[in-house]
Design a protein around this motif. Structure first.
Motif, mmCIF file in Angstrom:
data_model
loop_
_atom_site.group_PDB
_atom_site.id
_atom_site.type_symbol
_atom_site.label_atom_id
_atom_site.label_comp_id
_atom_site.label_asym_id
_atom_site.label_seq_id
_atom_site.Cartn_x
_atom_site.Cartn_y
_atom_site.Cartn_z
ATOM 1 N N LYS A 217 65.260 16.166 30.956
ATOM 2 C CA LYS A 217 66.341 15.525 31.712
ATOM 3 C C LYS A 217 66.204 15.798 33.207
ATOM 4 C CE LYS A 217 69.658 16.077 27.949
ATOM 5 N NZ LYS A 217 70.899 16.787 27.545
ATOM 6 N N SER A 218 65.897 17.036 33.560
ATOM 7 C CA SER A 218 65.757 17.409 34.968
ATOM 8 C C SER A 218 64.577 16.698 35.622
ATOM 9 C CB SER A 218 65.584 18.925 35.105
ATOM 10 O OG SER A 218 66.771 19.573 34.714
ATOM 11 N N GLN A 219 63.463 16.603 34.908
ATOM 12 C CA GLN A 219 62.291 15.905 35.457
ATOM 13 C C GLN A 219 62.604 14.429 35.703
ATOM 14 O OE1 GLN A 219 59.688 17.206 32.225
ATOM 15 N NE2 GLN A 219 58.324 18.129 33.747
ATOM 16 N N ALA A 220 63.274 13.798 34.740
ATOM 17 C CA ALA A 220 63.636 12.390 34.898
ATOM 18 C C ALA A 220 64.613 12.229 36.061
ATOM 19 C CB ALA A 220 64.238 11.852 33.602
ATOM 20 N N HIS A 221 65.563 13.126 36.170
ATOM 21 C CA HIS A 221 66.546 13.085 37.245
ATOM 22 C C HIS A 221 65.861 13.194 38.614
ATOM 23 C CE1 HIS A 221 70.192 14.012 39.509
ATOM 24 N NE2 HIS A 221 69.644 15.149 39.894
ATOM 25 N N GLU A 222 64.956 14.124 38.762
ATOM 26 C CA GLU A 222 64.257 14.307 40.042
ATOM 27 C C GLU A 222 63.436 13.072 40.409
ATOM 28 O OE1 GLU A 222 64.761 16.685 42.309
ATOM 29 O OE2 GLU A 222 66.295 17.387 40.912
ATOM 30 N N ARG A 223 62.770 12.471 39.434
ATOM 31 C CA ARG A 223 61.983 11.267 39.708
ATOM 32 C C ARG A 223 62.899 10.106 40.082
ATOM 33 N NH1 ARG A 223 56.851 10.213 41.160
ATOM 34 N NH2 ARG A 223 56.250 11.866 39.752
ATOM 35 N N MET A 224 64.048 10.005 39.436
ATOM 36 C CA MET A 224 65.001 8.936 39.757
ATOM 37 C C MET A 224 65.497 9.059 41.195
ATOM 38 S SD MET A 224 65.407 6.738 37.312
ATOM 39 C CE MET A 224 66.976 5.950 37.610
ATOM 40 N N LYS A 225 65.718 10.281 41.647
ATOM 41 C CA LYS A 225 66.149 10.483 43.030
ATOM 42 C C LYS A 225 65.081 9.986 43.999
ATOM 43 C CE LYS A 225 67.334 14.828 43.303
ATOM 44 N NZ LYS A 225 67.939 16.138 43.547
ATOM 45 N N LYS A 226 63.813 10.163 43.640
ATOM 46 C CA LYS A 226 62.722 9.685 44.499
ATOM 47 C C LYS A 226 62.646 8.155 44.503
ATOM 48 C CE LYS A 226 59.807 13.758 43.993
ATOM 49 N NZ LYS A 226 58.582 14.304 43.394
ATOM 50 N N ILE A 227 62.966 7.547 43.381
ATOM 51 C CA ILE A 227 62.873 6.089 43.259
ATOM 52 C C ILE A 227 64.089 5.391 43.858
ATOM 53 C CG2 ILE A 227 62.750 4.137 41.643
ATOM 54 C CD1 ILE A 227 61.283 6.056 39.683
ATOM 55 N N PHE A 228 65.281 5.825 43.456
ATOM 56 C CA PHE A 228 66.511 5.124 43.810
ATOM 57 C C PHE A 228 67.381 5.858 44.835
ATOM 58 C CE2 PHE A 228 65.617 3.348 39.562
ATOM 59 C CZ PHE A 228 65.757 1.993 39.817
ATOM 60 N N GLY A 229 67.071 7.113 45.113
ATOM 61 C CA GLY A 229 67.913 7.906 46.006
ATOM 62 C C GLY A 229 68.831 8.829 45.228
ATOM 63 N N ASP A 230 69.478 9.734 45.940
ATOM 64 C CA ASP A 230 70.320 10.758 45.311
ATOM 65 C C ASP A 230 71.466 10.199 44.481
ATOM 66 O OD1 ASP A 230 68.742 12.765 46.325
ATOM 67 O OD2 ASP A 230 70.061 13.202 48.026
ATOM 68 N N ASN A 231 71.989 9.067 44.855
ATOM 69 C CA ASN A 231 73.150 8.495 44.163
ATOM 70 C C ASN A 231 72.746 7.373 43.207
ATOM 71 O OD1 ASN A 231 74.969 10.182 45.551
ATOM 72 N ND2 ASN A 231 74.873 8.826 47.323
ATOM 73 N N TYR A 232 71.647 7.533 42.537
ATOM 74 C CA TYR A 232 71.131 6.466 41.664
ATOM 75 C C TYR A 232 72.096 6.096 40.539
ATOM 76 C CZ TYR A 232 69.733 10.098 38.312
ATOM 77 O OH TYR A 232 69.730 11.139 37.429
ATOM 78 N N ASN A 233 72.962 7.013 40.152
ATOM 79 C CA ASN A 233 73.874 6.757 39.030
ATOM 80 C C ASN A 233 75.303 6.510 39.508
ATOM 81 O OD1 ASN A 233 74.435 6.463 36.255
ATOM 82 N ND2 ASN A 233 75.143 8.571 36.133
ATOM 83 N N GLU A 234 75.453 5.927 40.672
ATOM 84 C CA GLU A 234 76.794 5.738 41.239
ATOM 85 C C GLU A 234 77.677 4.823 40.396
ATOM 86 O OE1 GLU A 234 76.525 4.063 45.153
ATOM 87 O OE2 GLU A 234 75.163 2.500 44.511
#
Length: 145
Positions: free
Chosen positions: A116-133
């Motif tokens: 989960k943490s690895q996916a979360h970190e990659r998502m931040k790189k792709i979409f930014g910190d607020n990817y799940n807004e």
């Protein structure tokens, strides 16, 4: 292309040759490259779930049976042949998303905190910190912070 053309193409398809031809797409760099290319199109949820599968596949804790399910789902996502071709607007990725979601819920017990943490970190790189807004990611898949 007519239905008969598609049937002929399907009949002539050699899955082993196609897999061999696109085997390099199973590398981490090729997978991430394709995912980045389509991330905005397939959306936050499908991208995140694809990353969950990818990191679960890489985890030594994930058993072989689960890895086979993951390989099939990610292979379907990254290989160029689909039931519904990706170039068709909106519905082109619907089948890919369905396969990804199905796989995630089949291997859910192997999606641990590290994955989960690895996916979360990659998502931040792709979409930014607020990817799940907009709250697309189910709470059970969010990493503990």
């Amino acid at each position: 292309m007519t239905i008969d053309d598609w049937k002929k193409k399907l009949k002539e398809l050699d899955p082993a040759k196609e897999i061999e031809k696109y085997w390099q797409s199973f590398s981490e760099s090729e997978f991430l490259e394709k995912l980045l290319k389509y991330a905005k199109i397939i959306g936050v949820k499908s991208t995140f779930y694809s990353l969950l599968l990818f990191y679960a596949f890489k985890s030594p804790k994930t058993p072989k049976k689960a890895k086979l399910t993951i390989a099939g789902a990610l292979g379907y996502l990254i290989l160029p042949f689909d039931l519904v071709p990706d170039f068709i607007p909106v519905v082109g990725f619907a089948d890919d998303a369905a396969v990804i979601v199905y796989a995630v819920f089949n291997v859910i017990s192997h999606i641990d905190e590290q994955v989960k943490s690895q996916a979360h970190e990659r998502m931040k790189k792709i979409f930014g910190d607020n990817y799940n807004e907009h709250g697309e990611i189910d709470d059970q898949f969010k990493p503990e912070m």
